[in-house]
Motif scaffolding. Structure first.
Motif, PDB file in Angstrom:
ATOM      1  N   VAL A 163       8.315  10.502  -6.771  1.00  0.00           N
ATOM      2  CA  VAL A 163       7.515  10.506  -7.915  1.00  0.00           C
ATOM      3  C   VAL A 163       7.396  11.842  -8.649  1.00  0.00           C
ATOM      4  O   VAL A 163       7.145  11.576  -9.918  1.00  0.00           O
ATOM      5  CB  VAL A 163       5.955  10.164  -7.411  1.00  0.00           C
ATOM      6  N   ASP A 164       7.814  12.848  -8.136  1.00  0.00           N
ATOM      7  CA  ASP A 164       7.897  14.057  -8.920  1.00  0.00           C
ATOM      8  C   ASP A 164       8.863  14.114 -10.199  1.00  0.00           C
ATOM      9  O   ASP A 164       8.725  14.631 -11.070  1.00  0.00           O
ATOM     10  CB  ASP A 164       8.130  15.492  -8.133  1.00  0.00           C
ATOM     11  N   CYS A 165      10.071  13.447  -9.906  1.00  0.00           N
ATOM     12  CA  CYS A 165      11.142  13.319 -10.814  1.00  0.00           C
ATOM     13  C   CYS A 165      10.918  11.752 -11.723  1.00  0.00           C
ATOM     14  O   CYS A 165      11.199  12.020 -12.866  1.00  0.00           O
ATOM     15  CB  CYS A 165      12.282  13.227 -10.362  1.00  0.00           C
ATOM     16  N   HIS A 166      10.637  10.987 -11.089  1.00  0.00           N
ATOM     17  CA  HIS A 166      10.796   9.409 -11.594  1.00  0.00           C
ATOM     18  C   HIS A 166       9.429   8.660 -12.188  1.00  0.00           C
ATOM     19  O   HIS A 166       9.406   7.700 -12.881  1.00  0.00           O
ATOM     20  CB  HIS A 166      11.347   8.369 -10.427  1.00  0.00           C
ATOM     21  N   LEU A 167       8.352   9.579 -12.006  1.00  0.00           N
ATOM     22  CA  LEU A 167       6.939   9.232 -12.645  1.00  0.00           C
ATOM     23  C   LEU A 167       6.344  10.234 -13.605  1.00  0.00           C
ATOM     24  O   LEU A 167       6.497  11.222 -13.245  1.00  0.00           O
ATOM     25  CB  LEU A 167       5.961   8.864 -11.632  1.00  0.00           C
ATOM     26  N   PRO A 168       5.612   9.815 -14.681  1.00  0.00           N
ATOM     27  CA  PRO A 168       4.973  10.771 -15.233  1.00  0.00           C
ATOM     28  C   PRO A 168       3.965  11.503 -14.274  1.00  0.00           C
ATOM     29  O   PRO A 168       3.466  11.056 -13.457  1.00  0.00           O
ATOM     30  CB  PRO A 168       4.103   9.881 -16.370  1.00  0.00           C
ATOM     31  N   VAL A 169       3.300  12.593 -14.829  1.00  0.00           N
ATOM     32  CA  VAL A 169       2.606  13.460 -14.122  1.00  0.00           C
ATOM     33  C   VAL A 169       0.950  12.937 -14.245  1.00  0.00           C
ATOM     34  O   VAL A 169       0.234  12.780 -13.358  1.00  0.00           O
ATOM     35  CB  VAL A 169       2.497  14.845 -14.374  1.00  0.00           C
ATOM     36  N   ALA A 170       0.506  12.727 -15.438  1.00  0.00           N
ATOM     37  CA  ALA A 170      -0.833  12.264 -15.666  1.00  0.00           C
ATOM     38  C   ALA A 170      -1.223  10.918 -14.747  1.00  0.00           C
ATOM     39  O   ALA A 170      -0.202   9.847 -14.873  1.00  0.00           O
ATOM     40  CB  ALA A 170      -1.043  11.863 -17.153  1.00  0.00           C
ATOM     41  N   PHE A 171      -2.311  10.826 -14.494  1.00  0.00           N
ATOM     42  CA  PHE A 171      -2.882   9.677 -13.555  1.00  0.00           C
ATOM     43  C   PHE A 171      -2.590   8.311 -14.168  1.00  0.00           C
ATOM     44  O   PHE A 171      -2.010   7.525 -13.649  1.00  0.00           O
ATOM     45  CB  PHE A 171      -4.222   9.911 -13.301  1.00  0.00           C
ATOM     46  N   ILE A 172      -3.114   7.930 -15.451  1.00  0.00           N
ATOM     47  CA  ILE A 172      -2.786   6.573 -16.001  1.00  0.00           C
ATOM     48  C   ILE A 172      -1.341   6.229 -16.447  1.00  0.00           C
ATOM     49  O   ILE A 172      -1.121   5.144 -16.004  1.00  0.00           O
ATOM     50  CB  ILE A 172      -3.765   6.538 -17.079  1.00  0.00           C
ATOM     51  N   PRO A 173      -0.750   7.199 -16.961  1.00  0.00           N
ATOM     52  CA  PRO A 173       0.697   6.906 -17.220  1.00  0.00           C
ATOM     53  C   PRO A 173       1.435   6.820 -15.814  1.00  0.00           C
ATOM     54  O   PRO A 173       2.422   5.805 -15.794  1.00  0.00           O
ATOM     55  CB  PRO A 173       1.167   8.143 -18.030  1.00  0.00           C
TER      56      PRO A 173
ATOM     57  N   TRP B  89       6.754  -4.313 -10.459  1.00  0.00           N
ATOM     58  CA  TRP B  89       6.842  -5.638 -11.107  1.00  0.00           C
ATOM     59  C   TRP B  89       8.426  -5.991 -11.231  1.00  0.00           C
ATOM     60  O   TRP B  89       9.064  -6.870 -10.804  1.00  0.00           O
ATOM     61  CB  TRP B  89       6.076  -5.957 -12.154  1.00  0.00           C
ATOM     62  N   ARG B  90       8.978  -5.103 -12.090  1.00  0.00           N
ATOM     63  CA  ARG B  90      10.212  -5.106 -12.401  1.00  0.00           C
ATOM     64  C   ARG B  90      11.389  -5.226 -11.130  1.00  0.00           C
ATOM     65  O   ARG B  90      12.354  -6.159 -11.137  1.00  0.00           O
ATOM     66  CB  ARG B  90      10.889  -4.392 -13.381  1.00  0.00           C
ATOM     67  N   HIS B  91      11.029  -4.190 -10.315  1.00  0.00           N
ATOM     68  CA  HIS B  91      11.777  -4.128  -9.125  1.00  0.00           C
ATOM     69  C   HIS B  91      11.755  -5.366  -8.144  1.00  0.00           C
ATOM     70  O   HIS B  91      12.686  -5.840  -7.625  1.00  0.00           O
ATOM     71  CB  HIS B  91      11.658  -2.939  -8.318  1.00  0.00           C
ATOM     72  N   GLY B  92      10.531  -5.772  -7.936  1.00  0.00           N
ATOM     73  CA  GLY B  92      10.138  -6.893  -7.216  1.00  0.00           C
ATOM     74  C   GLY B  92      10.915  -8.310  -7.697  1.00  0.00           C
ATOM     75  O   GLY B  92      11.459  -8.943  -7.000  1.00  0.00           O
TER      76      GLY B  92
ATOM     77  N   TYR C 120       0.141   5.592 -13.092  1.00  0.00           N
ATOM     78  CA  TYR C 120       0.029   4.151 -12.285  1.00  0.00           C
ATOM     79  C   TYR C 120       0.522   3.163 -13.099  1.00  0.00           C
ATOM     80  O   TYR C 120       0.992   2.150 -12.635  1.00  0.00           O
ATOM     81  CB  TYR C 120      -1.272   4.010 -11.787  1.00  0.00           C
ATOM     82  N   LEU C 121       0.731   3.283 -14.549  1.00  0.00           N
ATOM     83  CA  LEU C 121       1.269   2.174 -15.406  1.00  0.00           C
ATOM     84  C   LEU C 121       2.908   2.004 -15.232  1.00  0.00           C
ATOM     85  O   LEU C 121       3.128   0.894 -15.091  1.00  0.00           O
ATOM     86  CB  LEU C 121       0.955   2.545 -16.883  1.00  0.00           C
ATOM     87  N   ALA C 122       3.399   3.162 -15.021  1.00  0.00           N
ATOM     88  CA  ALA C 122       4.867   3.294 -14.758  1.00  0.00           C
ATOM     89  C   ALA C 122       5.169   2.636 -13.401  1.00  0.00           C
ATOM     90  O   ALA C 122       6.042   1.778 -13.196  1.00  0.00           O
ATOM     91  CB  ALA C 122       5.215   4.520 -14.694  1.00  0.00           C
TER      92      ALA C 122
ATOM     93  N   LEU D 198       0.840  -1.155  -0.053  1.00  0.00           N
ATOM     94  CA  LEU D 198       0.204   0.062  -0.080  1.00  0.00           C
ATOM     95  C   LEU D 198       0.842   1.329   0.050  1.00  0.00           C
ATOM     96  O   LEU D 198       0.633   2.268  -0.537  1.00  0.00           O
ATOM     97  CB  LEU D 198      -1.025   0.130   1.044  1.00  0.00           C
ATOM     98  N   SER D 199       2.042   1.320   0.421  1.00  0.00           N
ATOM     99  CA  SER D 199       3.076   2.102   0.707  1.00  0.00           C
ATOM    100  C   SER D 199       3.313   2.829  -0.812  1.00  0.00           C
ATOM    101  O   SER D 199       3.539   3.991  -0.818  1.00  0.00           O
ATOM    102  CB  SER D 199       4.149   2.168   1.405  1.00  0.00           C
ATOM    103  N   TYR D 200       3.258   1.966  -1.599  1.00  0.00           N
ATOM    104  CA  TYR D 200       3.577   2.181  -3.164  1.00  0.00           C
ATOM    105  C   TYR D 200       2.676   2.932  -3.894  1.00  0.00           C
ATOM    106  O   TYR D 200       3.008   3.545  -4.889  1.00  0.00           O
ATOM    107  CB  TYR D 200       4.153   1.051  -3.826  1.00  0.00           C
ATOM    108  N   LEU D 201       1.340   3.003  -3.394  1.00  0.00           N
ATOM    109  CA  LEU D 201       0.319   3.887  -3.960  1.00  0.00           C
ATOM    110  C   LEU D 201       0.380   5.391  -3.407  1.00  0.00           C
ATOM    111  O   LEU D 201      -0.561   5.988  -4.060  1.00  0.00           O
ATOM    112  CB  LEU D 201      -1.120   3.218  -3.510  1.00  0.00           C
ATOM    113  N   LYS D 202       1.236   5.775  -2.500  1.00  0.00           N
ATOM    114  CA  LYS D 202       1.268   7.271  -2.138  1.00  0.00           C
ATOM    115  C   LYS D 202       2.545   7.803  -2.492  1.00  0.00           C
ATOM    116  O   LYS D 202       3.298   6.998  -3.636  1.00  0.00           O
ATOM    117  CB  LYS D 202       1.439   7.014  -0.759  1.00  0.00           C
ATOM    118  N   THR D 203       2.855   8.865  -2.169  1.00  0.00           N
ATOM    119  CA  THR D 203       3.984   9.602  -3.020  1.00  0.00           C
ATOM    120  C   THR D 203       4.953   9.595  -1.622  1.00  0.00           C
ATOM    121  O   THR D 203       6.039  10.540  -2.074  1.00  0.00           O
ATOM    122  CB  THR D 203       3.500  11.117  -3.140  1.00  0.00           C
ATOM    123  N   ASP D 204       4.963   9.159  -0.509  1.00  0.00           N
ATOM    124  CA  ASP D 204       6.106   9.428   0.605  1.00  0.00           C
ATOM    125  C   ASP D 204       7.276   8.678   0.045  1.00  0.00           C
ATOM    126  O   ASP D 204       7.313   7.393  -0.329  1.00  0.00           O
ATOM    127  CB  ASP D 204       5.531   8.506   1.822  1.00  0.00           C
TER     128      ASP D 204
END
Length: 186
Positions: A87-97, A107-110, A99-101, A52-58
């Motif tokens: 998440v500000d640097c390493h993920l896209p800003v738009a919602f769907i992209p 998955w890859r890290h795990g 959460y896809l990223a 669940l922590s990965y769904l947040k921005t902490d």
């Protein structure tokens, strides 16, 4: 007599079924048990990995995995600590992209961490570098365009080439020596 033949025919048809009545009754129980085991292991793993922590921005979520601790520590000392989180640097800003990223990265890290096939030092993959560049330009585009002089020049030399230490320092695996293409342009 016709009735007797119907009963025999019905019994004969039932005997041609591939599963006995006992096996047919046990199949749903076996399938439910297997599904329960898989769901239980999945739920345990998700809880153990603090999913669940990965769904947040902490940013602490990025350090759940001990291999990311040095990146987290370096970020805390970086110039971006007060203005940007992971998440500000390493993920896209738009919602769907975004959460896809997150899903692809997670998955890859795990998988890499679980199988112990990750590369050290950790490096940002090609898709991640593109996201990183887009986010650099989202915040610093005006000055980057002035410095680069053209969009083509900006594409040839990513922001992280000169500013590798901004987010994490050298351990992030960004920047580094000029590539052959970059050397020929200088």
């Amino acid at each position: 007599m016709t009735e007797t033949r119907k009963k025999e025919g019905a019994a004969g048809d039932a005997s041609k079924l591939p599963l006995s009545t006992g096996a047919a009754r046990a199949l749903p129980l076996v399938l439910a048990t297997c599904l329960g085991i898989v769901a239980g292991i999945g739920a345990y793993t998700f809880r153990y990995a603090e999913g669940l922590s990965y769904l947040k921005t902490d940013p602490k979520a990025c350090a759940n995995c001990h291999i990311m601790q040095s990146q987290y520590d370096a970020w805390q000392k970086s110039s971006h600590h007060g203005v940007a989180v992971c998440v500000d640097c390493h993920l896209p800003v738009a919602f769907i992209p975004k959460y896809l990223a997150k899903a692809e990265n997670g998955w890859r890290h795990g998988e890499k961490f679980t199988t112990q096939t990750f590369v050290e030092p950790i490096t940002v993959q090609a898709a991640g570098r593109a996201i990183l560049q887009d986010n650099c330009l989202r915040c610093h585009g005006d000055i980057a365009h002035q410095m680069a002089g053209s969009a083509a020049a900006q594409e040839q030399l990513p922001c992280t080439h000169c500013h590798a230490g901004v987010g994490h320092g050298e351990k992030a695996g960004l920047g580094g020596p000029l590539t052959t293409t970059e050397r020929s342009q200088h």
